[in-house]
Design a protein around this motif. Structure first.
Motif, mmCIF file in Angstrom:
data_model
loop_
_atom_site.group_PDB
_atom_site.id
_atom_site.type_symbol
_atom_site.label_atom_id
_atom_site.label_comp_id
_atom_site.label_asym_id
_atom_site.label_seq_id
_atom_site.Cartn_x
_atom_site.Cartn_y
_atom_site.Cartn_z
ATOM 1 N N ASN A 104 -0.751 55.958 4.510
ATOM 2 C CA ASN A 104 -0.736 57.384 4.238
ATOM 3 C C ASN A 104 0.716 57.832 4.035
ATOM 4 O O ASN A 104 1.526 57.724 4.959
ATOM 5 N N LEU A 106 1.997 60.616 4.087
ATOM 6 C CA LEU A 106 2.357 61.767 4.913
ATOM 7 C C LEU A 106 2.645 61.391 6.357
ATOM 8 O O LEU A 106 2.924 62.256 7.185
ATOM 9 N N TYR A 107 2.593 60.103 6.666
ATOM 10 C CA TYR A 107 2.884 59.662 8.028
ATOM 11 C C TYR A 107 4.282 60.072 8.468
ATOM 12 O O TYR A 107 5.221 60.128 7.657
ATOM 13 N N THR A 108 4.410 60.330 9.755
ATOM 14 C CA THR A 108 5.729 60.544 10.348
ATOM 15 C C THR A 108 6.377 59.176 10.574
ATOM 16 O O THR A 108 5.701 58.138 10.517
ATOM 17 N N GLU A 111 4.473 57.035 13.171
ATOM 18 C CA GLU A 111 3.217 56.455 12.697
ATOM 19 C C GLU A 111 3.457 55.317 11.707
ATOM 20 O O GLU A 111 2.786 54.281 11.738
ATOM 21 N N THR A 133 11.314 58.917 4.946
ATOM 22 C CA THR A 133 10.563 58.487 6.132
ATOM 23 C C THR A 133 10.743 56.987 6.339
ATOM 24 O O THR A 133 10.977 56.520 7.466
ATOM 25 N N ALA A 526 1.355 63.269 11.767
ATOM 26 C CA ALA A 526 1.024 63.692 10.406
ATOM 27 C C ALA A 526 0.369 65.066 10.452
ATOM 28 O O ALA A 526 -0.249 65.450 11.458
ATOM 29 N N TYR A 528 -2.309 66.555 9.404
ATOM 30 C CA TYR A 528 -3.706 66.776 9.781
ATOM 31 C C TYR A 528 -3.972 66.503 11.258
ATOM 32 O O TYR A 528 -4.992 66.918 11.798
ATOM 33 N N LYS A 529 -3.046 65.811 11.940
ATOM 34 C CA LYS A 529 -3.217 65.522 13.371
ATOM 35 C C LYS A 529 -2.614 66.611 14.264
ATOM 36 O O LYS A 529 -2.866 66.636 15.458
#
Length: 557
Positions: A104, A106-108, A111, A133, A526, A528-529
């Motif tokens: 993904n 968009l992961y930090t 993650e 990132t 991320a 959404y979390k």
């Protein structure tokens, strides 16, 4: 076992298909590349890529990877949204004999670092928008080759120059990054173009994809999807689509809208791989949240198939630009990834004339396990019946099949079920029964026809826009913040996302603010979390043995 659902299959859909028709995804892809060479395979920002062009580009990328020393079984991470480079890279990684690790974008950093370390990926293709990132974690992960791509790289000159300039300097969507030694995607293609591609002996039991998913512990783990798993699910889905495909006028190519992210297993196999198998063209949507831009893309196309999650169907059908699009050729609307709301299904049917057909599956099942008949004329609120070659049953806590009419955990057996979790035999053992059924964690019922319906979750998973969020991960991250005595995360209903994360906190430091919690979550989770709702309490509701009563937290907003 009894299979009452077979009596309710649409005409022409067999109970069994030859899921071993291809020895690997590579063989299946190369068959399509040969058969449909001059057909459009992908449309993106007005540019068309043919099957032949995807074949040539992926061959070049595979040859480049081999020249860089990548060998059979090496894991290569792909960290991009829906751009043409993604399917090219997927086919190239597989043809080189390597394993795709979907990431993904968009992961930090936290993650991303876990996934790259856990998978052991030694190569990565990353879109430049998220390269910063990768830069933050590169010193601590096993990556040895970085390939950077830009949004417009496969659009051709001069359009690629213009698009990349606008993305970088006008919209400023590329944060500064430094990745010494990285090469560009286009230079990798050029370097591999005149190199020979060595054939690699890849068979049905070789690993094709590591698809990361959550777990009851909140630790993301890789579902090991073999070539035979993914091939089987593509062929199962193709057979299931048969009745609807016959509605397409002779000589007209199937056009599918690919708004689902390809890094998610739903988009990966149900959009990308199935589209390639059926000789269809996929319209790649890079950002489905930008509805006005998506409607502009759709207004230029004549399309037949639209797989999506319930929240996207609802957002689109409720948008003022919906009427700009010609929906009259739409014959397949597949809903998956999360439960489809009946009100959304009704609205979609009213506006398009095409009913949403709900299916069900997981990363561990490649993904599709069941689906409603594709020729349904109305929405019924079930997840349909098992696909060909697939069995489903309901189990109690002891692992025994429950009597008819009683709820139980949905268990799935079929050629699409994963080989296990990557390097986690203990987790694999928990998930599989001795006779080969995968325990889904979803509680369901089944009627006398063999139609399954989900009624609850065994796990405390939260489903945000079709993405799994595990409370333990959120709680573990938040508890690292100073001033937290204890916390609990639950899912609460949301009109737009289906569910969102609600976080309840007991403070050890009364000075801790909601803003500090949100800042910490932005850095470590991320989007959404991240909790949408944050609530402070003096204590958490618990059982007499100290277990947190999540249901009580969910019930109180």
């Amino acid at each position: 076992m009894e299979k009452p659902w077979l009596k309710h299959y649409p005409p022409g859909v067999p109970a069994l298909i030859d899921v071993e028709a291809y020895a690997s995804l590579i063989a299946m892809l190369e068959d399509s590349f040969s058969k449909y060479r001059d057909r459009p395979a992908y449309r993106f920002m007005g540019k068309t890529l043919t099957f032949g062009e995807v074949d040539q580009a992926s061959r070049s990328f595979a040859a480049y990877l081999q020249a860089q020393g990548f060998v059979k079984g090496d894991r290569i991470a792909l960290m991009m949204p829906n751009v043409p480079q993604y399917p090219v890279a997927v086919a190239g990684v597989l043809r080189a004999g390597c394993v795709v690790v979907n990431v993904n974008p968009l992961y930090t950093p936290r993650e991303l670092e876990h996934q790259l370390k856990d998978s052991g990926a030694t190569g990565v293709v990353v879109i430049e928008n998220f390269a910063t990132t990768l830069q933050k974690v590169l010193p601590s992960v096993p990556i040895r080759r970085v390939i950077v791509t830009a949004l417009g790289d496969l659009l051709g000159i001069p359009k690629s120059w213009i698009v990349n300039h606008v993305v970088r300097h006008v919209k400023k969507l590329v944060p500064p990054f430094e990745l010494p030694g990285a090469v560009t995607f286009n230079s990798a293609l050029s370097a591999g173009k005149n190199r020979p591609l060595r054939a690699v002996a890849v068979g049905p039991d070789d690993i094709a994809v590591l698809q990361y998913t959550g777990g009851t512990t909140g630790i993301s783990k890789g579902a090991v999807l073999l070539h035979r798993n993914l091939v089987a699910n593509v062929l199962q889905s193709e057979a299931w689509h048969g009745p609807a495909l016959r509605k397409i006028p002779p000589g007209e190519q199937l056009m599918t809208v690919c708004a689902l992210p390809i890094y998610h297993i739903f988009g990966f196999n149900t959009n990308m791989m199935l589209g390639l198998r059926m000789g269809g063209c996929s319209l790649l949507i890079v950002n489905p949240r930008d509805l006005p831009a998506m409607f502009k893309d759709l207004a230029r196309e004549r399309f037949h198939s639209f797989p999506a999650v319930s929240t996207l169907f609802k957002a689109m059908a409720s948008h003022p630009d919906f009427g700009q699009v010609d929906w009259s050729h739409l014959i397949i609307s597949i809903g998956g990834g999360m439960a489809v709301q009946s009100a959304t299904a009704q609205l979609w049917l009213e506006k398009t004339g095409c009913p949403i057909v709900e299916g069900y599956g997981l990363s561990e099942t490649s993904p599709t396990a069941s689906c409603n008949p594709i020729d349904n004329t109305s929405f019924n609120g079930t997840i349909g019946v098992p696909l060909p070659n697939t069995e489903m049953k309901l189990l109690d806590e002891a692992g025994d099949e429950v009597p008819a009419g009683n709820p139980g955990e949905i268990a799935i057996r079929g050629p699409q079920v994963m080989a296990g979790y990557w390097q986690r035999p203990d987790e694999t053992a928990k998930a599989m029964t001795p006779d080969g059924f995968f325990k889904s964690g979803d509680i369901g019922t089944v009627d006398e026809r063999g139609y399954f319906k989900i009624i609850d979750r065994k796990k405390d998973m939260i489903l945000v826009n079709g993405f799994n969020v595990y409370p333990n991960e959120v709680e573990d991250v938040v508890s690292q913040l100073s001033g937290i005595a204890e916390c609990a995360a639950v899912g609460v209903a949301d009109d737009k996302a289906g569910e969102v994360v609600k976080l309840v906190i007991v403070r050890s430091d009364p000075q801790l603010t909601e803003g500090a919690v949100r800042s910490h979550c932005e850095a470590t989770l991320a989007g959404y979390k991240r909790p949408r709702v944050i609530e402070f309490r003096d204590e958490l509701p618990k059982t007499n043995v100290g277990k947190i009563l999540r249901r009580e937290l969910r019930d109180r907003r």
